[in-house]
Write an enzyme that holds these catalytic residues in place. Sequence first.
Site, PDB file in Angstrom:
ATOM      1  N   CYS A 144       6.181  -0.247   6.914  1.00  0.00           N
ATOM      2  CA  CYS A 144       5.580   0.761   6.043  1.00  0.00           C
ATOM      3  C   CYS A 144       6.981   1.440   5.301  1.00  0.00           C
ATOM      4  O   CYS A 144       8.098   1.462   5.829  1.00  0.00           O
ATOM      5  CB  CYS A 144       5.438   2.097   7.156  1.00  0.00           C
ATOM      6  SG  CYS A 144       4.943   3.467   6.254  1.00  0.00           S
ATOM      7  N   LEU A 145       6.373   1.610   4.018  1.00  0.00           N
ATOM      8  CA  LEU A 145       7.842   2.023   3.131  1.00  0.00           C
ATOM      9  C   LEU A 145       8.415   3.416   3.424  1.00  0.00           C
ATOM     10  O   LEU A 145       9.436   3.732   3.165  1.00  0.00           O
ATOM     11  CB  LEU A 145       7.187   2.356   1.716  1.00  0.00           C
ATOM     12  CG  LEU A 145       6.702   0.898   0.859  1.00  0.00           C
ATOM     13  CD1 LEU A 145       6.032   1.221  -0.366  1.00  0.00           C
ATOM     14  CD2 LEU A 145       7.641  -0.177   0.698  1.00  0.00           C
ATOM     15  N   GLY A 154       0.926  -1.070   0.062  1.00  0.00           N
ATOM     16  CA  GLY A 154      -0.109  -0.006  -0.037  1.00  0.00           C
ATOM     17  C   GLY A 154       0.749   1.365  -0.130  1.00  0.00           C
ATOM     18  O   GLY A 154       2.105   1.218   0.449  1.00  0.00           O
ATOM     19  N   GLN A 193       2.914   9.936   1.161  1.00  0.00           N
ATOM     20  CA  GLN A 193       4.329   9.252   0.986  1.00  0.00           C
ATOM     21  C   GLN A 193       5.115   9.831  -0.285  1.00  0.00           C
ATOM     22  O   GLN A 193       6.411   9.458  -0.199  1.00  0.00           O
ATOM     23  CB  GLN A 193       4.080   7.862   1.091  1.00  0.00           C
ATOM     24  CG  GLN A 193       3.587   7.461   2.598  1.00  0.00           C
ATOM     25  CD  GLN A 193       3.445   5.815   2.531  1.00  0.00           C
ATOM     26  OE1 GLN A 193       2.405   5.190   2.123  1.00  0.00           O
ATOM     27  NE2 GLN A 193       4.541   4.977   3.175  1.00  0.00           N
ATOM     28  N   HIS A 227      -4.035   1.251   7.986  1.00  0.00           N
ATOM     29  CA  HIS A 227      -2.658   1.706   7.853  1.00  0.00           C
ATOM     30  C   HIS A 227      -2.582   3.106   6.994  1.00  0.00           C
ATOM     31  O   HIS A 227      -1.988   3.674   7.146  1.00  0.00           O
ATOM     32  CB  HIS A 227      -1.607   0.718   7.598  1.00  0.00           C
ATOM     33  CG  HIS A 227      -0.118   1.143   7.337  1.00  0.00           C
ATOM     34  ND1 HIS A 227       0.845   0.797   8.244  1.00  0.00           N
ATOM     35  CD2 HIS A 227       0.337   1.900   6.499  1.00  0.00           C
ATOM     36  CE1 HIS A 227       2.027   1.159   7.798  1.00  0.00           C
ATOM     37  NE2 HIS A 227       1.669   1.981   6.869  1.00  0.00           N
ATOM     38  N   GLU A 228      -3.089   2.643   5.625  1.00  0.00           N
ATOM     39  CA  GLU A 228      -2.901   3.806   4.557  1.00  0.00           C
ATOM     40  C   GLU A 228      -3.838   4.895   4.668  1.00  0.00           C
ATOM     41  O   GLU A 228      -3.468   5.880   4.577  1.00  0.00           O
ATOM     42  CB  GLU A 228      -3.248   3.059   3.282  1.00  0.00           C
ATOM     43  CG  GLU A 228      -2.388   2.179   2.721  1.00  0.00           C
ATOM     44  CD  GLU A 228      -0.915   2.252   2.981  1.00  0.00           C
ATOM     45  OE1 GLU A 228      -0.587   3.573   2.794  1.00  0.00           O
ATOM     46  OE2 GLU A 228      -0.234   1.306   3.003  1.00  0.00           O
ATOM     47  N   HIS A 280      -2.341   7.381   7.255  1.00  0.00           N
ATOM     48  CA  HIS A 280      -1.474   8.372   6.528  1.00  0.00           C
ATOM     49  C   HIS A 280      -2.123   9.635   6.009  1.00  0.00           C
ATOM     50  O   HIS A 280      -1.445  10.621   6.122  1.00  0.00           O
ATOM     51  CB  HIS A 280      -0.781   7.554   5.337  1.00  0.00           C
ATOM     52  CG  HIS A 280       0.386   6.880   5.505  1.00  0.00           C
ATOM     53  ND1 HIS A 280       1.471   7.147   6.218  1.00  0.00           N
ATOM     54  CD2 HIS A 280       0.496   5.438   5.342  1.00  0.00           C
ATOM     55  CE1 HIS A 280       2.489   6.408   6.086  1.00  0.00           C
ATOM     56  NE2 HIS A 280       1.886   5.055   5.657  1.00  0.00           N
TER      57      HIS A 280
HETATM   58 NI    NI Z   1       2.866   3.191   5.485  1.00  0.00          NI
END
Ligand code: NI
Length: 160
Positions: free
Chosen positions: A89-90, A46, A51, A131-132, A135
């Site tokens: 998380c990226l 995701g 991000q 999670h997304e 953000h």
């Molecule tokens: Ni993330």
Amino acid sequence: MAIRNIREIGDPILNKVCKEVTEITPRTKFLIDDMIETMYAADGVGLAAPQVGVLKRIVVIDTTGEDLLILINPEIVETDGEQEGYEGCLSVPGKTGIVKRPNHVKVKALNEKMEPIEVEGEELLARALCHELEHLDGHLYVERVEGELLDNSALKDEEE
Ligand code: NI
């Protein structure tokens, strides 16, 4: 399409609240295409627009490699149950930690044509949705980690 630079923890843009999308412009289309390419290139499940440095309420998710979701202005409308598991998380490269999430989540959103859709997910998809979406309100999973944030490599050693 292009791969965009992923912002990392410490970058203040990750702590800002994103704006609702009111129309799909050519620029928004490029953004969505780039987010999809960036997520796959980074091996993520995701990615949220902040991000890649854009404060718009857009996320892309694909937890299986063949179920791409594009969610615009998404909102959680129902949650059920509980799950506990490792999350990453990226924007927090190389790290993981245990986070409690609902096991079932229902989300209302718009698709890339600005048509209303509903998405329901369990387990990993429910986790990814929570999670997304966080953000978009400037939150990272590390705020919710129980215990310590671990190195990904430590977890791999544990599994072997
Ligand atoms: Ni993330």
